[in-house]
Design a protein around this motif. Structure first.
Motif, PDB file in Angstrom:
ATOM      1  N   VAL A  40       1.004  -1.057  -0.003  1.00 57.89           N
ATOM      2  CA  VAL A  40      -0.003  -0.017  -0.032  1.00 57.89           C
ATOM      3  C   VAL A  40       0.836   1.244  -0.018  1.00 57.89           C
ATOM      4  N   ASP A  41       0.553   2.247  -1.134  1.00 56.04           N
ATOM      5  CA  ASP A  41       1.411   3.229  -0.896  1.00 56.04           C
ATOM      6  C   ASP A  41       0.690   4.352  -0.124  1.00 56.04           C
ATOM      7  N   TYR A  42       1.149   4.710   1.108  1.00 54.89           N
ATOM      8  CA  TYR A  42       0.658   5.431   1.878  1.00 54.89           C
ATOM      9  C   TYR A  42       0.581   6.714   1.694  1.00 54.89           C
ATOM     10  N   ASP A  43       1.409   7.251   0.676  1.00 55.27           N
ATOM     11  CA  ASP A  43       1.230   8.613   0.240  1.00 55.27           C
ATOM     12  C   ASP A  43       0.304   8.826  -0.701  1.00 55.27           C
ATOM     13  N   LEU A  44      -0.298   7.908  -1.324  1.00 53.77           N
ATOM     14  CA  LEU A  44      -1.633   7.815  -2.160  1.00 53.77           C
ATOM     15  C   LEU A  44      -2.755   7.598  -1.352  1.00 53.77           C
ATOM     16  N   CYS A  45      -2.957   6.670  -0.248  1.00 55.05           N
ATOM     17  CA  CYS A  45      -4.111   6.331   0.531  1.00 55.05           C
ATOM     18  C   CYS A  45      -4.785   7.446   1.113  1.00 55.05           C
ATOM     19  N   ILE A  46      -6.245   7.249   0.725  1.00 54.51           N
ATOM     20  CA  ILE A  46      -7.028   8.320   1.225  1.00 54.51           C
ATOM     21  C   ILE A  46      -8.128   8.066   2.318  1.00 54.51           C
ATOM     22  N   ALA A  47      -7.788   6.610   2.608  1.00 58.24           N
ATOM     23  CA  ALA A  47      -8.473   6.137   3.787  1.00 58.24           C
ATOM     24  C   ALA A  47      -9.955   5.900   3.313  1.00 58.24           C
ATOM     25  N   ASP A  48     -10.125   5.557   2.059  1.00 61.10           N
ATOM     26  CA  ASP A  48     -11.343   5.273   1.446  1.00 61.10           C
ATOM     27  C   ASP A  48     -12.130   4.142   2.313  1.00 61.10           C
ATOM     28  N   GLY A  49     -11.224   2.785   2.606  1.00 60.79           N
ATOM     29  CA  GLY A  49     -11.603   1.800   3.316  1.00 60.79           C
ATOM     30  C   GLY A  49     -12.499   0.648   2.511  1.00 60.79           C
ATOM     31  N   ALA A  50     -12.454   0.890   1.324  1.00 58.31           N
ATOM     32  CA  ALA A  50     -13.087  -0.245   0.555  1.00 58.31           C
ATOM     33  C   ALA A  50     -12.379  -1.687   0.630  1.00 58.31           C
ATOM     34  N   CYS A  51     -10.854  -1.369   0.712  1.00 61.18           N
ATOM     35  CA  CYS A  51     -10.070  -2.745   0.837  1.00 61.18           C
ATOM     36  C   CYS A  51     -10.320  -3.335   2.072  1.00 61.18           C
ATOM     37  N   LEU A  52     -10.580  -2.583   3.336  1.00 59.00           N
ATOM     38  CA  LEU A  52     -10.936  -3.259   4.586  1.00 59.00           C
ATOM     39  C   LEU A  52     -12.296  -4.086   4.464  1.00 59.00           C
ATOM     40  N   GLU A  53     -13.247  -3.360   3.998  1.00 59.06           N
ATOM     41  CA  GLU A  53     -14.539  -3.846   3.718  1.00 59.06           C
ATOM     42  C   GLU A  53     -14.559  -5.013   2.867  1.00 59.06           C
ATOM     43  N   ASP A  54     -13.788  -5.106   1.889  1.00 58.21           N
ATOM     44  CA  ASP A  54     -14.040  -6.189   0.840  1.00 58.21           C
ATOM     45  C   ASP A  54     -13.084  -7.098   1.070  1.00 58.21           C
ATOM     46  N   CYS A  55     -11.778  -7.267   1.333  1.00 53.67           N
ATOM     47  CA  CYS A  55     -10.905  -8.372   1.510  1.00 53.67           C
ATOM     48  C   CYS A  55     -11.530  -9.497   2.185  1.00 53.67           C
ATOM     49  N   PRO A  56     -11.670 -10.558   1.748  1.00 54.58           N
ATOM     50  CA  PRO A  56     -12.294 -11.661   2.023  1.00 54.58           C
ATOM     51  C   PRO A  56     -11.444 -12.362   3.378  1.00 54.58           C
ATOM     52  N   VAL A  57     -10.292 -12.133   3.490  1.00 55.81           N
ATOM     53  CA  VAL A  57      -9.595 -12.653   4.488  1.00 55.81           C
ATOM     54  C   VAL A  57      -8.870 -11.743   5.618  1.00 55.81           C
ATOM     55  N   ASP A  58      -9.671 -10.571   5.347  1.00 58.17           N
ATOM     56  CA  ASP A  58      -9.057  -9.222   6.687  1.00 58.17           C
ATOM     57  C   ASP A  58      -7.825  -9.217   6.604  1.00 58.17           C
ATOM     58  N   VAL A  59      -7.044  -8.978   5.537  1.00 60.92           N
ATOM     59  CA  VAL A  59      -5.615  -8.440   5.259  1.00 60.92           C
ATOM     60  C   VAL A  59      -5.188  -7.122   6.201  1.00 60.92           C
ATOM     61  N   PHE A  60      -6.308  -6.359   5.910  1.00 59.00           N
ATOM     62  CA  PHE A  60      -5.958  -4.869   6.393  1.00 59.00           C
ATOM     63  C   PHE A  60      -6.446  -4.379   7.307  1.00 59.00           C
ATOM     64  N   GLU A  61      -5.698  -3.499   8.372  1.00 55.46           N
ATOM     65  CA  GLU A  61      -6.139  -2.866   9.405  1.00 55.46           C
ATOM     66  C   GLU A  61      -5.687  -1.468   9.186  1.00 55.46           C
ATOM     67  N   TRP A  62      -6.773  -0.594  10.135  1.00 57.86           N
ATOM     68  CA  TRP A  62      -6.320   0.934   9.956  1.00 57.86           C
ATOM     69  C   TRP A  62      -5.156   1.151  10.881  1.00 57.86           C
ATOM     70  N   VAL A  63      -4.348   1.983  10.548  1.00 56.63           N
ATOM     71  CA  VAL A  63      -3.258   2.632  11.459  1.00 56.63           C
ATOM     72  C   VAL A  63      -3.227   4.158  11.482  1.00 56.63           C
ATOM     73  N   ASP A  64      -2.958   4.880  12.448  1.00 57.71           N
ATOM     74  CA  ASP A  64      -3.009   6.315  12.355  1.00 57.71           C
ATOM     75  C   ASP A  64      -1.623   6.829  11.879  1.00 57.71           C
ATOM     76  N   THR A  65      -2.052   7.877  11.320  1.00 52.49           N
ATOM     77  CA  THR A  65      -0.887   8.447  10.400  1.00 52.49           C
ATOM     78  C   THR A  65      -1.382  10.066  10.747  1.00 52.49           C
ATOM     79  N   PRO A  66      -1.357  10.738  11.661  1.00 51.24           N
ATOM     80  CA  PRO A  66      -1.656  12.002  12.067  1.00 51.24           C
ATOM     81  C   PRO A  66      -0.763  12.866  11.305  1.00 51.24           C
ATOM     82  N   ASP A  67      -1.484  14.167  10.693  1.00 50.39           N
ATOM     83  CA  ASP A  67      -0.508  14.906   9.764  1.00 50.39           C
ATOM     84  C   ASP A  67      -0.159  14.632   8.551  1.00 50.39           C
ATOM     85  N   HIS A  68      -0.596  13.458   8.016  1.00 51.11           N
ATOM     86  CA  HIS A  68      -0.442  13.136   6.498  1.00 51.11           C
ATOM     87  C   HIS A  68      -1.120  13.768   5.867  1.00 51.11           C
TER      88      HIS A  68
END
Ligand code: SF4
Length: 103
Positions: A40-68
């Motif tokens: 995941v390119d964190y400099d592109l990620c806008i925290a849309d969340g579709a990947c977290l919702e749709d991944c059938p095996v729950d690969v993703f977790e939110w991490v906080d990135t204040p001030d990005h």
């Protein structure tokens, strides 16, 4: 979009939560790419969340990135080893921030 050749074009600058970090990194504004099989390119990620919702095996977790500049949290491919290469996350990401190397 994320550079699919990131592992050749970028330097691995460290690890976080067991994932490779591909630079350049200059926190908090520039965070680089996290993960290798699922990257995941964190400099592109806008925290849309579709990947977290749709991944059938729950690969993703939110991490906080204040001030990005793009978003204050990112979808971390925390459990990339569980990935079954379905490519759903790649298809649903609105900013093409995810690369899955199914080879
Ligand atoms: Fe999850 Fe499929 Fe993306 Fe792998 S390719 S991280 S299984 S959504």
């Amino acid at each position: 979009a994320i550079d699919p050749q990131f592992n050749e074009n970028r330097e691995k600058v460290g690890e976080e939560n067991g994932l490779s970090v591909w630079g350049p990194v200059d926190e908090p504004e520039q965070l680089g790419i996290r993960g290798t099989h699922v990257a995941v390119d964190y400099d592109l990620c806008i925290a849309d969340g579709a990947c977290l919702e749709d991944c059938p095996v729950d690969v993703f977790e939110w991490v906080d990135t204040p001030d990005h500049p793009e978003s204050e949290k990112k979808a971390e491919p925390t459990h990339e080893a569980q990935c079954i290469d379905c490519m759903l996350c790649v298809d649903v990401c609105p900013v093409d921030a995810i690369d899955v190397d199914a080879s």
